[in-house]
Design a protein around this motif. Structure first.
Motif, short mmCIF file in Angstrom:
data_model
loop_
_atom_site.label_atom_id
_atom_site.label_comp_id
_atom_site.label_asym_id
_atom_site.label_seq_id
_atom_site.Cartn_x
_atom_site.Cartn_y
_atom_site.Cartn_z
N ILE A 78 0.86 -1.18 0.00
CA ILE A 78 0.00 0.00 0.00
C ILE A 78 0.90 1.23 0.00
O ILE A 78 2.08 1.15 0.36
N LYS A 95 3.95 -0.58 5.03
CA LYS A 95 3.30 -0.62 3.72
C LYS A 95 2.79 -2.00 3.34
O LYS A 95 2.36 -2.21 2.20
N ASN A 96 2.84 -2.95 4.26
CA ASN A 96 2.28 -4.25 3.91
C ASN A 96 0.76 -4.16 3.79
O ASN A 96 0.11 -3.40 4.50
N ASN A 97 0.21 -4.96 2.90
CA ASN A 97 -1.23 -4.96 2.63
C ASN A 97 -1.89 -6.12 3.36
O ASN A 97 -2.70 -5.92 4.26
N LYS A 98 -1.54 -7.34 2.98
CA LYS A 98 -1.96 -8.54 3.74
C LYS A 98 -0.68 -9.20 4.21
O LYS A 98 0.26 -9.38 3.42
N ASP A 148 -0.74 -8.79 -1.84
CA ASP A 148 -1.91 -7.92 -1.94
C ASP A 148 -3.21 -8.68 -1.73
O ASP A 148 -4.26 -8.06 -1.58
N ALA A 154 -3.81 -7.27 8.16
CA ALA A 154 -4.31 -6.70 6.91
C ALA A 154 -4.47 -5.20 7.06
O ALA A 154 -4.91 -4.72 8.12
N ALA A 155 -4.13 -4.48 5.99
CA ALA A 155 -4.46 -3.06 5.98
C ALA A 155 -5.96 -2.94 6.11
O ALA A 155 -6.72 -3.77 5.60
N VAL A 211 -7.44 2.61 4.84
CA VAL A 211 -6.14 2.02 4.47
C VAL A 211 -5.01 2.84 5.11
O VAL A 211 -4.97 4.07 4.98
#
Ligand code: HEM
Ligand SMILES: *[C@@H]1O[C@H](CO)[C@@H](O)[C@H](O)[C@H]1NC(C)=O
Ligand SMILES: *[C@@H]1O[C@H](CO)[C@@H](O)[C@H](O)[C@H]1NC(C)=O
Ligand SMILES: *[C@@H]1O[C@H](CO)[C@@H](O)[C@H](O)[C@H]1NC(C)=O
Ligand SMILES: *[C@@H]1O[C@H](CO)[C@@H](O)[C@H](O)[C@H]1NC(C)=O
Length: 506
Positions: free
Chosen positions: A34, A70-73, A175, A204-205, A211
């Motif tokens: 992200i 910045k990790n998403n999942k 992602d 998770a974001a 977000v």
């Protein structure tokens, strides 16, 4: 324009212009990361050249160490090693090629479908027969032994974190949840019976316009130290630190380390539960009395003063009465403050907490001009991610967090630093939990209202917090509710990728 969007546009253009040749592996067209506007961008891939000058090998440093929040999942898979010889052989032959470097993550074109990182606890290294001294006694003893110093009640710790049975941590990030689950299945089939699963936590974001925000609703990951030789554009207000503050054996790290550990970093993991409905009600019930604001605005201001930023991320030191979404979204301005108001003549840093309380979370963990120099040696890179579901209607209606374990939520908190002693441990013990810190203030600041603990005491032990009322700087209020509960954690070493086969798997 944000790097990731630019890359997507270029990626799409290239894809439509050229048929992808068969022998080329499928490449991503969207980033696994992200990149909210409020957060600093990652450097461009060509930063590698100057990094080499600074002694950083971005092909050898594991990706998670330097990407911030910045990790998403992301899946945290905690394991024990049952069969060291088999584990080592799989680690060298099949896992090492999967381990993702920081360079790979910097461009969408080189990102894997799912990023894989691996880190080891001290007992994990012992199990592998790695006995070199990494120079960090808190790592050697493990986080459970450090719990009291951190202010934790170990009775609240999840059982898996009690003791030293966790040998390692696999970090899988992508992602989509499907990608992460597929990669976990792959990793588990590679290791087979040589490992046992001890625990897993799915991060998770948060969805939609949340977000990048943590569960209380505040934008996170805005202020991170800039790393000399890595950060491309140092933003106004960022602390510029030596790489050795984060990465072992690089410029500025004065502790003796084995050669093979250079470029590695200590990963401090903390599972922090957040009591979201309780926090929301607490803030709603305590509107300030600033005359020009509505009751709602006065409540929001109280909440912002606990953190030091509005939910948008705008800092209250620059936007003291009302949120400013434009300021929040501008990463060149949203970190450009020191608490000292350099333009205002006669501003009294020792007494004046009209704009930002001394106790505000971001001020307790990084006091900026309150200390003589930014060169404190206590910086860390944060890499955490929210875990658990959104607040349910039933929880919202009752103002109470469910006791259903499936609805537990919070922050899977991760910091990277070259010294746990100077990083996470110091900041939590000597700053956050210390009611007298920041020293030299006319009114003692009290503890960090978000994460500060009265040591070795019941959870709701009243603890002082000053400065929340902008109309009366000397007022101290007694906080007798916990918004967060520390559920345990562990200290790990994230090795440089080259050490995985050259040292750990031999
Ligand atoms: C559930 C627990 C926590 C929550 C909800 C939380 C939330 C936040 C938020 C909203 C920010 C502002 C965003 C930013 O400046 O990037 C922040 C900044 C920060 N937090 Fe936390 N935090 C938590 C735990 C911790 C812990 C345990 C530590 C370390 C002991 C910590 C250290 C920091 C640091 C160093 C910053 C950046 C401060 C700066 O550079 O100005 N946080 N946190
Ligand atoms: C940062 O703040 C200083 C004043 O403290 C100001 O002079 C400077 O223009 C600001 N920078 C940006 C990019 O807004
Ligand atoms: C803090 O400083 C500001 C700006 O100089 C001033 O307006 C305010 O009155 C001061 N607050 C106190 C309590 O002195
Ligand atoms: C929840 O808290 C809000 C804010 O204090 C209050 O208005 C509402 O009545 C509370 N609901 C319940 C069920 O207690
Ligand atoms: C400000 O708070 C202090 C400490 O609680 C109190 O003694 C004082 O009377 C308050 N001042 C005003 C103007 O309310």
């Amino acid at each position: 324009m944000k790097l990731s969007y630019l890359s997507i546009v270029i990626g799409l253009a290239v894809q439509s212009a050229l048929a992808v040749p068969k022998q080329v592996k499928p490449r991503r067209t969207t980033s696994i990361l992200i990149n909210p506007d409020a957060q600093p961008d990652l450097p461009s891939p060509n930063v590698a050249a100057s990094s080499a000058d600074a002694g950083l090998n971005l092909d050898d440093i594991q990706g998670d160490v330097l990407i911030g929040m910045k990790n998403n999942k992301e899946l945290f898979f905690f394991f024990g090693i049952k069969d060291a010889p088999t584990f080592k052989s799989k680690l060298a032959s099949d896992i090492k090629p999967l381990v993702t470097s920081i360079n790979q993550l910097l461009s969408v074109d080189t990102q894997p479908v799912t990023s894989v990182n691996i880190a080891f606890s001290k007992t994990g290294l012992d199990t592998l027969g790695v006995t070199d001294d990494l120079g960090e006694s808190l790592f050697d003893a493990g986080q459970f032994a450090d719990a009291a110093a951190l202010g934790d009640l170990t009775s609240n710790w999840d059982p898996e974190f009690k003791g030293t049975s966790i040998h390692g941590l696999i970090l899988l990030a992508s992602d989509t949840v499907q990608n992460v689950d597929d990669e976990l299945a792959n990793v588990q089939s590679i290791f087979g019976d040589s490992i046992t699963e001890i625990k897993r936590i799915s991060g998770a974001a948060r969805p939609g316009d949340q977000v990048g925000h943590e569960h209380f609703g505040f934008m996170d990951g805005i202020s991170q130290p800039a790393i000399q030789g890595f950060t491309e554009n140092v933003l106004p207000g960022q602390a510029l630190v030596n790489p050795g503050e984060i990465l072992l054996g690089t410029t500025g790290d004065s502790i003796a380390r084995p050669d093979w550990a250079v470029g590695g970093s200590f990963l401090a993991f903390r599972k922090i539960q957040q009591m979201v409905p309780e926090f929301t009600k607490f803030v709603a019930d305590r509107p300030l009395a600033v005359p020009e604001l509505t009751e709602q605005e006065n409540s929001d201001l109280f909440g912002a003063r606990l953190i030091g930023r509005w939910k948008s991320g705008a800092p209250i030191d620059l936007a003291p009465l009302r949120d400013d979404p434009d300021l929040a979204a501008d990463s060149t301005r949203n970190n450009n403050f020191t608490f000292d108001h350099p333009g205002v003549s006669g501003f009294a840093l020792a007494t004046n907490q009209t704009d930002c309380p001394f106790s505000a979370h971001i001020r307790k963990v990084r006091p900026r001009a309150d200390l003589a120099s930014e060169a404190t040696g206590h910086h860390m890179l944060r890499a955490g991610i929210p875990f658990g579901p959104e607040v349910t209607d039933a929880e919202r209606a009752s103002n109470t967090s469910s006791t259903d374990a499936d609805l537990e939520r919070g922050l899977a908190f991760v910091t990277y630093q070259s010294s746990i002693q100077n990083g996470l441990h110091f900041v939590q013990q000597a700053w956050v939990n210390n009611a007298n810190f920041i020293f030299g203030k006319a009114t003692p600041p009290g503890v960090d209202p978000l994460i500060g603990r009265a040591a070795n005491s019941a959870l709701d032990t009243p603890r002082p917090v000053s400065g929340t009322n902008p109309l009366n700087s000397t007022e101290i209020f007694s906080l007798d509710i916990e918004f967060i509960i520390n559920r345990g954690g562990e200290y790990f070493f994230s090795p440089p990728i080259s050490a995985i086969d050259s040292q750990l798997a031999v």
